[in-house]
Design a protein around this motif. Structure first.
Motif, PDB file in Angstrom:
ATOM      1  N   LEU A   1      71.242   6.406   1.084  1.00  0.00           N
ATOM      2  CA  LEU A   1      70.141   6.883   1.938  1.00  0.00           C
ATOM      3  C   LEU A   1      70.348   8.341   2.323  1.00  0.00           C
ATOM      4  O   LEU A   1      69.430   9.156   2.240  1.00  0.00           O
ATOM      5  N   VAL A   2      71.577   8.658   2.756  1.00  0.00           N
ATOM      6  CA  VAL A   2      71.883  10.026   3.170  1.00  0.00           C
ATOM      7  C   VAL A   2      71.777  10.985   1.983  1.00  0.00           C
ATOM      8  O   VAL A   2      71.363  12.136   2.114  1.00  0.00           O
ATOM      9  N   GLN A   3      72.127  10.478   0.833  1.00  0.00           N
ATOM     10  CA  GLN A   3      72.025  11.279  -0.394  1.00  0.00           C
ATOM     11  C   GLN A   3      70.558  11.615  -0.701  1.00  0.00           C
ATOM     12  O   GLN A   3      70.278  12.558  -1.442  1.00  0.00           O
ATOM     13  N   GLY A   4      69.656  10.821  -0.135  1.00  0.00           N
ATOM     14  CA  GLY A   4      68.244  11.032  -0.430  1.00  0.00           C
ATOM     15  C   GLY A   4      67.825  10.405  -1.747  1.00  0.00           C
ATOM     16  O   GLY A   4      66.864  10.841  -2.380  1.00  0.00           O
ATOM     17  N   ALA A   5      68.570   9.370  -2.151  1.00  0.00           N
ATOM     18  CA  ALA A   5      68.275   8.716  -3.426  1.00  0.00           C
ATOM     19  C   ALA A   5      66.866   8.141  -3.428  1.00  0.00           C
ATOM     20  O   ALA A   5      66.430   7.558  -2.443  1.00  0.00           O
ATOM     21  N   LYS A   6      66.171   8.315  -4.519  1.00  0.00           N
ATOM     22  CA  LYS A   6      64.844   7.732  -4.659  1.00  0.00           C
ATOM     23  C   LYS A   6      64.892   6.490  -5.522  1.00  0.00           C
ATOM     24  O   LYS A   6      63.953   5.699  -5.554  1.00  0.00           O
ATOM     25  N   VAL A   7      65.999   6.348  -6.239  1.00  0.00           N
ATOM     26  CA  VAL A   7      66.226   5.158  -7.064  1.00  0.00           C
ATOM     27  C   VAL A   7      67.630   4.661  -6.742  1.00  0.00           C
ATOM     28  O   VAL A   7      68.568   5.460  -6.691  1.00  0.00           O
ATOM     29  N   ILE A   8      67.754   3.366  -6.498  1.00  0.00           N
ATOM     30  CA  ILE A   8      69.085   2.784  -6.305  1.00  0.00           C
ATOM     31  C   ILE A   8      69.346   1.778  -7.417  1.00  0.00           C
ATOM     32  O   ILE A   8      68.515   0.899  -7.689  1.00  0.00           O
ATOM     33  N   LEU A   9      70.488   1.948  -8.078  1.00  0.00           N
ATOM     34  CA  LEU A   9      70.926   1.029  -9.108  1.00  0.00           C
ATOM     35  C   LEU A   9      72.147   0.301  -8.556  1.00  0.00           C
ATOM     36  O   LEU A   9      73.154   0.936  -8.236  1.00  0.00           O
ATOM     37  N   ALA A  10      72.050  -0.988  -8.408  1.00  0.00           N
ATOM     38  CA  ALA A  10      73.165  -1.750  -7.833  1.00  0.00           C
ATOM     39  C   ALA A  10      73.637  -2.761  -8.873  1.00  0.00           C
ATOM     40  O   ALA A  10      72.875  -3.617  -9.308  1.00  0.00           O
ATOM     41  N   ASP A  11      74.891  -2.611  -9.281  1.00  0.00           N
ATOM     42  CA  ASP A  11      75.445  -3.460 -10.341  1.00  0.00           C
ATOM     43  C   ASP A  11      76.286  -4.580  -9.730  1.00  0.00           C
ATOM     44  O   ASP A  11      77.408  -4.353  -9.309  1.00  0.00           O
ATOM     45  N   GLU A  12      75.707  -5.752  -9.657  1.00  0.00           N
ATOM     46  CA  GLU A  12      76.358  -6.927  -9.071  1.00  0.00           C
ATOM     47  C   GLU A  12      76.953  -6.641  -7.694  1.00  0.00           C
ATOM     48  O   GLU A  12      78.127  -6.934  -7.432  1.00  0.00           O
TER      49      GLU A  12
END
Ligand code: ADP
Ligand code: ADP
Length: 242
Positions: A165-176
């Motif tokens: 969130l702090v990074q300002g990510a617009k896409v989150i990829l969560a691997d398991e």
């Protein structure tokens, strides 16, 4: 334009064909589950979207937020910049254990501030407040001064979400992200992902072992089988044989 577009992606490791001609589109603001048995290609697909690997052959293309991450078997020159808009969360080891939770979350700022400021711990008040707000949103504000190695697995994953969130990510990829968590911690991690997806419109792609979490939290599921897309549709329509 899709937030993530994968076209004709194949990946070979020696004799193993880990991905076979995978094409997917994920719209901005979607929350998509990626499911499939161990070895079906989930991590490989996530690493390609994250710009950490390039496909085999030159037919494939990966676009993230309308920017080409890779095409014709080459990683884009802009890959590093595009990666700043992507938050990646792995099953484990997302945080630097000996550093505080706050510092780990502030690392998310490092794409936008000179690196030496991070090295010397010189984050601004505003950045620290933003990190606090992000921790509060994922429900672990009280851990801010702890060493991150003292957090439970689920709290660590939520801290990693706060960092994205702090990074300002617009896409989150969560691997398991919930594979090694107990059910109640797993639910809280999935709820944190769901909350930022709905509230901020962040696009989430989350790989999961368990079909029931896909049904509970993700409107859409993509299932891989032997490196191929075997299902792509509403999670409610998913059968149990994946
Ligand atoms: P999943 O995440 O669904 O468990 P992976 O993407 O990790 O699947 O793996 C897909 C296939 O590719 C497996 O057969 C795995 O052994 C192989 N594989 C993945 N990464 C590598 C690698 N770096 N080197 C060799 N083989 C790999
Ligand atoms: P996951 O199920 O999350 O993919 P794995 O244990 O399959 O986890 O893989 C963990 C790491 O090992 C990944 O980085 C993957 O690329 C690598 N890996 C997986 N299979 C192989 C393999 N056969 N040879 C080399 N590296 C592999």
């Amino acid at each position: 334009v899709p937030a993530v577009r994968v076209e004709k992606l194949s990946k070979r490791y020696g004799k193993t064909l880990a991905l076979r001609n995978v094409s997917i589109d994920v719209a901005p603001g979607e929350m998509v589950a990626l499911i499939g048995a161990s070895g079906s290609g989930k991590s490989t697909l996530i690493r390609h979207i994250a710009g950490l690997e390039r496909g085999s052959g030159d037919a494939c293309r990966v676009t993230v937020l309308d920017q080409v991450m890779q095409s014709e078997g080459r990683l884009s020159r802009d890959a590093r910049r595009i990666r700043r808009e992507i938050g990646v969360i792995f099953q484990q080891f997302n945080l630097v254990g000996r550093l505080s939770v706050l510092t780990n979350v502030l690392v998310g700022c490092l794409g936008s501030v000179p690196a030496w400021r991070g090295t010397f711990g010189l984050f601004t008040k505003a950045e620290q407040q933003e990190a606090m707000r992000a921790l509060a949103r994922v429900g672990i504000a009280e851990t801010v001064r702890q060493r991150s190695s003292t957090l439970s697995g689920g709290q660590q994953q939520r801290a990693a979400i706060a960092r994205a969130l702090v990074q300002g990510a617009k896409v989150i990829l969560a691997d398991e992200p919930i594979a090694s968590l107990d059910p109640s911690s797993a639910r809280r991690v999935m709820e944190a992902l769901g909350e930022i997806n709905r509230a901020d419109g962040i696009t989430v792609i989350v790989s999961l072992h368990q079909v029931e979490y896909a049904r509970l939290y993700c409107p859409r599921t993509l299932a891989l089988r032997n490196g191929e897309v075997a299902f792509d549709g509403p999670s409610a329509a998913l059968t149990n044989d994946f």
